[in-house]
Enzyme design. Structure first.
Site, PDB file in Angstrom:
ATOM      1  N   HIS A   1       4.995  12.903   8.398  1.00 57.61           N
ATOM      2  CA  HIS A   1       6.009  13.199   7.394  1.00 57.61           C
ATOM      3  C   HIS A   1       5.328  12.764   5.874  1.00 57.61           C
ATOM      4  O   HIS A   1       5.521  11.663   5.278  1.00 57.61           O
ATOM      5  CB  HIS A   1       7.415  12.313   7.344  1.00 57.61           C
ATOM      6  CG  HIS A   1       8.142  12.459   6.273  1.00 57.61           C
ATOM      7  ND1 HIS A   1       8.972  13.358   5.956  1.00 57.61           N
ATOM      8  CD2 HIS A   1       8.431  11.380   5.434  1.00 57.61           C
ATOM      9  CE1 HIS A   1       9.811  13.041   4.935  1.00 57.61           C
ATOM     10  NE2 HIS A   1       9.115  11.832   4.572  1.00 57.61           N
TER      11      HIS A   1
ATOM     12  N   ASP B   1      12.224  17.389   7.262  1.00 57.51           N
ATOM     13  CA  ASP B   1      11.085  18.384   6.930  1.00 57.51           C
ATOM     14  C   ASP B   1      11.544  19.710   7.652  1.00 57.51           C
ATOM     15  O   ASP B   1      11.377  20.789   7.040  1.00 57.51           O
ATOM     16  CB  ASP B   1       9.848  17.865   7.367  1.00 57.51           C
ATOM     17  CG  ASP B   1       9.523  16.479   6.712  1.00 57.51           C
ATOM     18  OD1 ASP B   1       9.666  16.490   5.545  1.00 57.51           O
ATOM     19  OD2 ASP B   1       9.228  15.669   7.488  1.00 57.51           O
TER      20      ASP B   1
ATOM     21  N   VAL C   1      12.849   5.796   9.876  1.00 57.01           N
ATOM     22  CA  VAL C   1      13.139   6.645   8.706  1.00 57.01           C
ATOM     23  C   VAL C   1      12.485   5.910   7.776  1.00 57.01           C
ATOM     24  O   VAL C   1      11.779   6.946   6.872  1.00 57.01           O
ATOM     25  CB  VAL C   1      14.486   6.682   8.407  1.00 57.01           C
ATOM     26  CG1 VAL C   1      14.963   7.266   7.118  1.00 57.01           C
ATOM     27  CG2 VAL C   1      15.187   6.981   9.647  1.00 57.01           C
ATOM     28  N   GLY C   2      12.179   4.868   7.536  1.00 61.29           N
ATOM     29  CA  GLY C   2      11.439   4.371   6.582  1.00 61.29           C
ATOM     30  C   GLY C   2       9.937   4.613   6.478  1.00 61.29           C
ATOM     31  O   GLY C   2       9.369   4.551   7.408  1.00 61.29           O
TER      32      GLY C   2
ATOM     33  N   ILE D   1      20.360   5.270   2.015  1.00 65.10           N
ATOM     34  CA  ILE D   1      20.526   6.147   3.104  1.00 65.10           C
ATOM     35  C   ILE D   1      21.632   5.366   4.088  1.00 65.10           C
ATOM     36  O   ILE D   1      22.340   6.111   4.414  1.00 65.10           O
ATOM     37  CB  ILE D   1      19.221   6.187   3.958  1.00 65.10           C
ATOM     38  CG1 ILE D   1      18.172   6.902   2.977  1.00 65.10           C
ATOM     39  CG2 ILE D   1      19.331   6.784   5.232  1.00 65.10           C
ATOM     40  CD1 ILE D   1      16.663   7.248   3.623  1.00 65.10           C
TER      41      ILE D   1
ATOM     42  N   ARG E   1      -1.458   2.954  -1.042  1.00 66.62           N
ATOM     43  CA  ARG E   1      -0.953   3.674  -0.062  1.00 66.62           C
ATOM     44  C   ARG E   1      -1.100   2.400   1.171  1.00 66.62           C
ATOM     45  O   ARG E   1      -0.469   2.066   1.909  1.00 66.62           O
ATOM     46  CB  ARG E   1      -1.612   4.753   0.349  1.00 66.62           C
ATOM     47  CG  ARG E   1      -0.826   5.673   1.475  1.00 66.62           C
ATOM     48  CD  ARG E   1      -1.690   6.837   1.838  1.00 66.62           C
ATOM     49  NE  ARG E   1      -1.068   7.576   2.718  1.00 66.62           N
ATOM     50  CZ  ARG E   1      -0.031   8.570   2.718  1.00 66.62           C
ATOM     51  NH1 ARG E   1       0.452   8.475   1.671  1.00 66.62           N
ATOM     52  NH2 ARG E   1       0.555   9.018   3.901  1.00 66.62           N
TER      53      ARG E   1
HETATM   54  P1  NAD Z   1      16.843   1.615  -0.571  1.00 70.38           P
HETATM   55  O1  NAD Z   1      15.748   0.736  -1.172  1.00 70.38           O
HETATM   56  O2  NAD Z   1      18.042   2.128  -1.060  1.00 70.38           O
HETATM   57  O3  NAD Z   1      17.462   0.622   0.823  1.00 70.38           O
HETATM   58  C1  NAD Z   1      16.289  -0.167   1.739  1.00 70.38           C
HETATM   59  C2  NAD Z   1      17.362  -0.961   2.285  1.00 70.38           C
HETATM   60  O4  NAD Z   1      16.485  -1.738   3.117  1.00 70.38           O
HETATM   61  C3  NAD Z   1      17.462  -2.245   1.173  1.00 70.38           C
HETATM   62  O5  NAD Z   1      18.919  -2.701   1.319  1.00 70.38           O
HETATM   63  C4  NAD Z   1      16.651  -3.492   1.454  1.00 70.38           C
HETATM   64  O6  NAD Z   1      17.030  -4.598   1.243  1.00 70.38           O
HETATM   65  C5  NAD Z   1      16.595  -2.915   3.073  1.00 70.38           C
HETATM   66  N1  NAD Z   1      15.186  -3.739   3.758  1.00 70.38           N
HETATM   67  C6  NAD Z   1      14.106  -3.706   2.949  1.00 70.38           C
HETATM   68  N2  NAD Z   1      13.257  -4.452   3.742  1.00 70.38           N
HETATM   69  C7  NAD Z   1      13.795  -4.744   4.904  1.00 70.38           C
HETATM   70  C8  NAD Z   1      13.613  -5.391   6.027  1.00 70.38           C
HETATM   71  N3  NAD Z   1      12.427  -5.846   6.409  1.00 70.38           N
HETATM   72  N4  NAD Z   1      14.688  -5.414   7.162  1.00 70.38           N
HETATM   73  C9  NAD Z   1      15.649  -4.961   6.877  1.00 70.38           C
HETATM   74  N5  NAD Z   1      16.067  -4.492   5.952  1.00 70.38           N
HETATM   75  C10 NAD Z   1      15.188  -4.348   4.742  1.00 70.38           C
HETATM   76  O7  NAD Z   1      16.096   2.821   0.196  1.00 70.38           O
HETATM   77  P2  NAD Z   1      16.548   4.056   0.839  1.00 70.38           P
HETATM   78  O8  NAD Z   1      16.700   5.194  -0.237  1.00 70.38           O
HETATM   79  O9  NAD Z   1      17.735   3.727   1.739  1.00 70.38           O
HETATM   80  O10 NAD Z   1      15.344   4.441   1.768  1.00 70.38           O
HETATM   81  C11 NAD Z   1      14.807   3.748   2.809  1.00 70.38           C
HETATM   82  C12 NAD Z   1      13.534   4.280   3.468  1.00 70.38           C
HETATM   83  O11 NAD Z   1      13.805   5.560   3.773  1.00 70.38           O
HETATM   84  C13 NAD Z   1      12.467   4.276   2.398  1.00 70.38           C
HETATM   85  O12 NAD Z   1      11.330   3.937   2.935  1.00 70.38           O
HETATM   86  C14 NAD Z   1      12.363   5.849   2.112  1.00 70.38           C
HETATM   87  O13 NAD Z   1      10.881   6.097   1.755  1.00 70.38           O
HETATM   88  C15 NAD Z   1      12.696   6.244   3.355  1.00 70.38           C
HETATM   89  N6  NAD Z   1      12.890   8.043   3.436  1.00 70.38           N
HETATM   90  C16 NAD Z   1      12.563   8.520   4.545  1.00 70.38           C
HETATM   91  C17 NAD Z   1      12.746   9.889   4.556  1.00 70.38           C
HETATM   92  C18 NAD Z   1      12.175  10.615   5.910  1.00 70.38           C
HETATM   93  O14 NAD Z   1      12.437  11.757   5.892  1.00 70.38           O
HETATM   94  N7  NAD Z   1      11.403   9.986   6.901  1.00 70.38           N
HETATM   95  C19 NAD Z   1      13.231  10.360   3.776  1.00 70.38           C
HETATM   96  C20 NAD Z   1      13.991   9.715   2.872  1.00 70.38           C
HETATM   97  C21 NAD Z   1      13.745   8.462   2.629  1.00 70.38           C
HETATM   98  C1  LMR Z   2      11.505  12.321   1.190  1.00 71.52           C
HETATM   99  O1  LMR Z   2      10.884  13.211   1.876  1.00 71.52           O
HETATM  100  O2  LMR Z   2      12.546  12.758   0.667  1.00 71.52           O
HETATM  101  C2  LMR Z   2      11.183  10.960   1.517  1.00 71.52           C
HETATM  102  O3  LMR Z   2      10.342  10.387   2.466  1.00 71.52           O
HETATM  103  C3  LMR Z   2      11.072  10.444  -0.194  1.00 71.52           C
HETATM  104  C4  LMR Z   2       9.533  10.440  -0.294  1.00 71.52           C
HETATM  105  O4  LMR Z   2       9.154   9.621  -0.756  1.00 71.52           O
HETATM  106  O5  LMR Z   2       9.131  11.552  -0.159  1.00 71.52           O
END
Ligand code: NAD
Ligand code: LMR
Length: 329
Positions: free
Chosen positions: A191, A163, A130-131, A17, A99
């Protein structure tokens, strides 16, 4: 360039992301084409080399609005004087993890980061988590920040904009109306697949979308599951979770919050008790944004079908809240 730069902290900067997000922030798509930014990038120690690589690419874009960059593995450095924080980095679910294990692992991360933000960022900081699980992670960060007391606890949001955008796209396809014509979409709750995407108030060029669709079975059996399980469908198709669309939603959320929006937008915000959602729960609500402030839209009618859906997603959030309660003491 007359505006002073603002500081934007992004965690998980080396992740997928992050790779879609940072270039758009630096090009002015989040805060405007007249707003210089300083990027403060946080990632784990083992990801620092990759963060440096991303910074090299950002340099190579020669963005006129990019006024500086910092890479660090120390939250106190990353959040120093930050105006905006996008908390993307999180512990992904690993094999055999339940979970509750994910909630605990992320609880530790977001307690530390919430505290570091409250101690170091501007008092007016705007935070978007976002995480995943993003509602509860935002709740944890906000609870940690509350103990410090400097920053506004209402400014710790979870991201439901993806969403919201997914729902708009599905409705546009169903009605044959352009996305740009659709107004007043709402996604209530968590979410997660329990979210309730609600188009009862939605209009398209003044026409009621509910009447255009006029198909309760489609709503119940196709629309809601498609929007709710879209994240899993993308993981299945790509082998990776959504990234560009997630980054796009984060840009949309922060842009509308900072610069205002002429339509309702769904934001995961701490409840003020609206619609019977207990105060403090980070819940997807319809909001309007003006002058850097957001407000929950009031007075919408909640019919029996909707109340049942809202109660279901609330129950899930209450369970998540109970699972992290001990670590917030
Ligand atoms: P990714 O694994 O590609 O990247 C995550 C990054 O976070 C990595 O570089 C990792 O080293 C870093 N990281 C882990 N723990 C950390 C910490 N304590 N401090 C700082 N950095 C840290 O993941 P991604 O695809 O970029 O997704 C990131 C998050 O976003 C995931 O939790 C995913 O589920 C979530 N997500 C949320 C939504 C939403 O709609 N809310 C949508 C998509 C993904
Ligand atoms: C999404 O909605 O795409 C992310 O939250 C990833 C997931 O685990 O669904």
């Amino acid at each position: 360039m007359s505006n002073a730069p603002v500081r934007v902290a992004v965690t998980g900067a080396a992740g997928q992301i992050g790779y879609s997000l940072l270039f758009r922030i630096a090009s002015g798509e989040m805060l405007g084409k007249d707003q210089p930014v300083i990027l403060q990038l946080l990632d784990l120690p083992q990801a620092q080399k990759a963060v440096k690589g991303v910074m090299m690419e950002l340099e190579d874009c020669a963005f006129p609005l990019l006024a500086g960059m910092v890479a660090t593995d120390d939250p106190n450095v990353a959040f120093k004087d930050a105006d905006y924080c996008l908390l993307v980095g999180a512990r992904p679910r690993g094999p055999g993890m339940e979970r509750a294990d994910l909630l605990t692992a992320n609880g530790a991360i977001f307690t530390v980061q919430g505290k570091a933000i409250a101690e170091n960022a501007k008092e007016t900081v705007k935070v978007l988590v976002v995480g995943n699980p993003c509602n509860t992670n935002a709740y944890i960060a906000g609870a940690a920040a509350k103990k410090v007391g400097r920053t506004n606890p209402n400014n710790y949001h979870g991201m439901l904009r993806l969403d919201h955008n997914r729902a708009l796209s599905q409705l546009a396809a169903k009605t044959g109306r352009p996305v740009s014509s659709l107004k007043k979409m709402v996604v209530w709750g968590n979410h997660s697949p329990s979210m309730y995407a609600d188009y009862r108030f939605c209009t398209s060029n003044g026409d009621a979308v509910k009447a255009l669709v006029n198909d309760h079975a489609w709503n119940n059996d196709v629309f809601l599951p498609t929007v709710g399980k879209r994240g899993a469908a993308i993981i299945d198709a790509r082998g990776l979770s959504s990234a560009a669309s997630a980054a796009n939603a984060a840009i949309d959320h922060m842009r509308d919050w900072a610069l205002g929006s002429d339509d309702w937008v769904t934001m995961g915000v701490p409840s003020d008790g609206s619609y019977g959602i207990p105060a403090g729960v980070v819940f997807g609500f319809p909001c309007e944004c003006k002058n850097g402030e957001f407000k929950i839209i009031q007075g919408l009618e909640i019919d029996e079908y909707s109340r049942e859906k809202i109660n279901k997603t609330l129950a899930e959030l209450e369970d998540e809240r109970a699972a992290v309660a001990d670590m917030l003491k």
